[in-house]
Write a protein that holds these residues in place. Structure first.
Motif, PDB file in Angstrom:
ATOM      1  N   LEU A 115       0.828  -1.209   0.000  1.00  0.00           N
ATOM      2  CA  LEU A 115       0.000   0.000   0.000  1.00  0.00           C
ATOM      3  C   LEU A 115       0.862   1.259   0.000  1.00  0.00           C
ATOM      4  N   ALA A 116       1.942   1.248   0.770  1.00  0.00           N
ATOM      5  CA  ALA A 116       2.834   2.410   0.806  1.00  0.00           C
ATOM      6  C   ALA A 116       3.448   2.675  -0.561  1.00  0.00           C
ATOM      7  N   LEU A 117       3.815   1.615  -1.266  1.00  0.00           N
ATOM      8  CA  LEU A 117       4.383   1.777  -2.609  1.00  0.00           C
ATOM      9  C   LEU A 117       3.356   2.384  -3.563  1.00  0.00           C
ATOM     10  N   VAL A 118       2.133   1.881  -3.505  1.00  0.00           N
ATOM     11  CA  VAL A 118       1.080   2.418  -4.372  1.00  0.00           C
ATOM     12  C   VAL A 118       0.846   3.894  -4.066  1.00  0.00           C
ATOM     13  N   HIS A 170      22.817  10.944  -4.279  1.00  0.00           N
ATOM     14  CA  HIS A 170      22.596  10.774  -5.718  1.00  0.00           C
ATOM     15  C   HIS A 170      21.206  10.279  -6.102  1.00  0.00           C
ATOM     16  N   GLN A 171      20.406   9.833  -5.148  1.00  0.00           N
ATOM     17  CA  GLN A 171      19.085   9.288  -5.475  1.00  0.00           C
ATOM     18  C   GLN A 171      18.045   9.800  -4.467  1.00  0.00           C
ATOM     19  N   GLN A 172      17.817  11.099  -4.507  1.00  0.00           N
ATOM     20  CA  GLN A 172      16.910  11.720  -3.559  1.00  0.00           C
ATOM     21  C   GLN A 172      15.492  11.152  -3.652  1.00  0.00           C
ATOM     22  N   HIS A 173      15.065  10.794  -4.863  1.00  0.00           N
ATOM     23  CA  HIS A 173      13.724  10.238  -5.021  1.00  0.00           C
ATOM     24  C   HIS A 173      13.587   8.922  -4.275  1.00  0.00           C
ATOM     25  N   LEU A 174      14.662   8.117  -4.282  1.00  0.00           N
ATOM     26  CA  LEU A 174      14.643   6.847  -3.564  1.00  0.00           C
ATOM     27  C   LEU A 174      14.674   7.077  -2.058  1.00  0.00           C
ATOM     28  N   PHE A 175      15.463   8.075  -1.642  1.00  0.00           N
ATOM     29  CA  PHE A 175      15.515   8.400  -0.218  1.00  0.00           C
ATOM     30  C   PHE A 175      14.142   8.844   0.280  1.00  0.00           C
ATOM     31  N   SER A 176      13.432   9.617  -0.532  1.00  0.00           N
ATOM     32  CA  SER A 176      12.088  10.050  -0.161  1.00  0.00           C
ATOM     33  C   SER A 176      11.154   8.857   0.019  1.00  0.00           C
ATOM     34  N   ALA A 177      11.288   7.871  -0.860  1.00  0.00           N
ATOM     35  CA  ALA A 177      10.430   6.689  -0.780  1.00  0.00           C
ATOM     36  C   ALA A 177      10.756   5.829   0.433  1.00  0.00           C
ATOM     37  N   LEU A 178      12.013   5.886   0.887  1.00  0.00           N
ATOM     38  CA  LEU A 178      12.471   5.020   1.974  1.00  0.00           C
ATOM     39  C   LEU A 178      12.651   5.784   3.279  1.00  0.00           C
ATOM     40  N   SER A 179      11.900   6.856   3.455  1.00  0.00           N
ATOM     41  CA  SER A 179      12.033   7.643   4.675  1.00  0.00           C
ATOM     42  C   SER A 179      10.679   8.184   5.108  1.00  0.00           C
ATOM     43  N   PHE A 180      10.649   8.642   6.344  1.00  0.00           N
ATOM     44  CA  PHE A 180       9.461   9.265   6.924  1.00  0.00           C
ATOM     45  C   PHE A 180       9.741  10.753   7.047  1.00  0.00           C
ATOM     46  N   ALA A 181       8.842  11.584   6.536  1.00  0.00           N
ATOM     47  CA  ALA A 181       9.062  13.029   6.489  1.00  0.00           C
ATOM     48  C   ALA A 181       8.387  13.730   7.665  1.00  0.00           C
ATOM     49  N   GLU A 220       6.471  25.897   4.814  1.00  0.00           N
ATOM     50  CA  GLU A 220       7.486  25.632   3.793  1.00  0.00           C
ATOM     51  C   GLU A 220       7.259  24.250   3.201  1.00  0.00           C
ATOM     52  N   HIS A 221       8.046  23.951   2.154  1.00  0.00           N
ATOM     53  CA  HIS A 221       7.995  22.623   1.547  1.00  0.00           C
ATOM     54  C   HIS A 221       9.106  21.716   2.063  1.00  0.00           C
ATOM     55  N   GLY A 222       9.964  22.225   2.940  1.00  0.00           N
ATOM     56  CA  GLY A 222      11.059  21.425   3.466  1.00  0.00           C
ATOM     57  C   GLY A 222      10.610  20.455   4.544  1.00  0.00           C
ATOM     58  N   ALA A 223      11.449  19.475   4.816  1.00  0.00           N
ATOM     59  CA  ALA A 223      11.136  18.471   5.828  1.00  0.00           C
ATOM     60  C   ALA A 223      12.419  17.827   6.319  1.00  0.00           C
ATOM     61  N   ALA A 224      12.388  17.368   7.546  1.00  0.00           N
ATOM     62  CA  ALA A 224      13.437  16.482   8.055  1.00  0.00           C
ATOM     63  C   ALA A 224      12.970  15.050   7.818  1.00  0.00           C
ATOM     64  N   ASN A 225      13.908  14.162   7.548  1.00  0.00           N
ATOM     65  CA  ASN A 225      13.546  12.788   7.211  1.00  0.00           C
ATOM     66  C   ASN A 225      14.293  11.784   8.072  1.00  0.00           C
ATOM     67  N   LEU A 226      13.600  10.721   8.429  1.00  0.00           N
ATOM     68  CA  LEU A 226      14.205   9.571   9.082  1.00  0.00           C
ATOM     69  C   LEU A 226      14.015   8.356   8.180  1.00  0.00           C
ATOM     70  N   GLY A 227      15.077   7.579   8.020  1.00  0.00           N
ATOM     71  CA  GLY A 227      14.994   6.395   7.177  1.00  0.00           C
ATOM     72  C   GLY A 227      14.151   5.296   7.811  1.00  0.00           C
ATOM     73  N   VAL A 228      13.648   4.403   6.970  1.00  0.00           N
ATOM     74  CA  VAL A 228      12.800   3.321   7.501  1.00  0.00           C
ATOM     75  C   VAL A 228      13.536   2.420   8.500  1.00  0.00           C
ATOM     76  N   PRO A 229      14.871   2.219   8.400  1.00  0.00           N
ATOM     77  CA  PRO A 229      15.526   1.449   9.466  1.00  0.00           C
ATOM     78  C   PRO A 229      15.408   2.119  10.834  1.00  0.00           C
ATOM     79  N   ASP A 230      15.403   3.460  10.854  1.00  0.00           N
ATOM     80  CA  ASP A 230      15.244   4.164  12.121  1.00  0.00           C
ATOM     81  C   ASP A 230      13.864   3.894  12.720  1.00  0.00           C
ATOM     82  N   LEU A 231      12.844   3.897  11.863  1.00  0.00           N
ATOM     83  CA  LEU A 231      11.497   3.577  12.331  1.00  0.00           C
ATOM     84  C   LEU A 231      11.430   2.145  12.861  1.00  0.00           C
ATOM     85  N   LEU A 232      12.052   1.242  12.132  1.00  0.00           N
ATOM     86  CA  LEU A 232      12.005  -0.169  12.506  1.00  0.00           C
ATOM     87  C   LEU A 232      12.666  -0.409  13.859  1.00  0.00           C
ATOM     88  N   PHE A 233      13.861   0.144  14.060  1.00  0.00           N
ATOM     89  CA  PHE A 233      14.573  -0.129  15.310  1.00  0.00           C
ATOM     90  C   PHE A 233      13.959   0.629  16.485  1.00  0.00           C
TER      91      PHE A 233
END
Length: 249
Positions: free
Chosen positions: A79-82, A143-154, A160-173
């Motif tokens: 669902l997240a991918l969709v 080099h792959q900001q679009h992938l980082f966006s997909a694999l992080s929580f904003a 503003e349109h800016g955001a801080a992001n945490l990667g999905v491993p951070d959420l998992l642990f």
């Protein structure tokens, strides 16, 4: 849904729903809010948004005992991918949190003792540090900001349109450590507080040092180990494995 509510209890479910509704309202209307400036944004993220988001993990802790967690996680990932591909970023954000939390709860079921979790906490900071400085995370962020966006929580900032992001491993642990504290009757409240403070502190430190990012897992590992050091050490000394009573509330 009824089974989940039964595990959570009506008060816990209602509190979680209220926090989620408040967060969704903020995410929807944050563009129209006044700007706070750089350090105002950091304070909002560290003191309000991160605790609110990870309060959701606290509220669903009883679901670590539910069946079918892996199936739930797989469905949430799909669902997240969709949602990501149709640019529904706000719901995608929270579905990613649900997916990683379900994976963490399922993964914890394979641990026989709190000492196993402590061992993981001692190892992952080194892996994360390498990944952020020279490994795959470094490459993705640079080099792959679009992938980082997909694999992080904003965590978007107001006005503003800016955001801080945490990667999905951070959420998992985060979910894994908090659920471990509950399962082995450690200091769940202090653990949650230390984990959330470590994430806010990591983001603030990265901004202060003017870095693109810092590894969050070292702070999360300390957030689990420090509040519970005496009880973990007692488990190691007494039996090595499984000495603490499981499945605390």
């Amino acid at each position: 849904m009824g089974g989940a509510t039964a595990l959570l209890g009506p008060r816990r479910a209602a509190a979680g729903a209220a926090v989620l509704a408040a967060l969704l309202a903020y995410y929807v209307w944050q563009d129209s809010l006044p700007r706070l400036g750089l350090w105002g944004d950091i304070a909002l993220i560290a003191v309000v948004l991160i605790p609110a988001v990870f309060a959701l993990v606290w509220f669903v802790l009883p679901l670590r005992q539910a069946t079918g967690l892996l199936a739930v996680a797989a469905a949430a990932v799909a669902l997240a991918l969709v949602l990501h591909f149709v640019h529904a970023q706000i719901p995608a954000n929270f579905v990613k949190l649900a997916a990683t939390t379900a994976v963490a709860f399922w993964f914890l079921g394979w641990f026989e003792s709190v000492t196993w979790v402590a061992l993981v906490a001692l190892i992952i900071p080194w892996v994360d540090a390498y990944s952020v400085w020279r490994g795959p995370t470094h490459h993705i962020v640079k080099h792959q900001q679009h992938l980082f966006s997909a694999l992080s929580f904003a965590f978007p900032v107001p006005g503003e349109h800016g955001a801080a992001n945490l990667g999905v491993p951070d959420l998992l642990f985060f979910a894994l450590f908090l659920a471990a504290a509950a399962r082995w009757r450690l200091r769940v409240g202090w653990t949650w507080l230390a984990l959330t403070a470590s994430l806010g502190g990591t983001i603030a430190l990265a901004v202060w040092l003017e870095l693109a990012g810092l590894p969050a897992l070292p702070g999360l590992a300390l957030g689990f180990l420090v509040p519970n050091a005496d009880r973990i050490w007692r488990a190691v000394r007494n039996e090595g494995f499984g000495s603490l009573q499981r499945d605390g509330a």
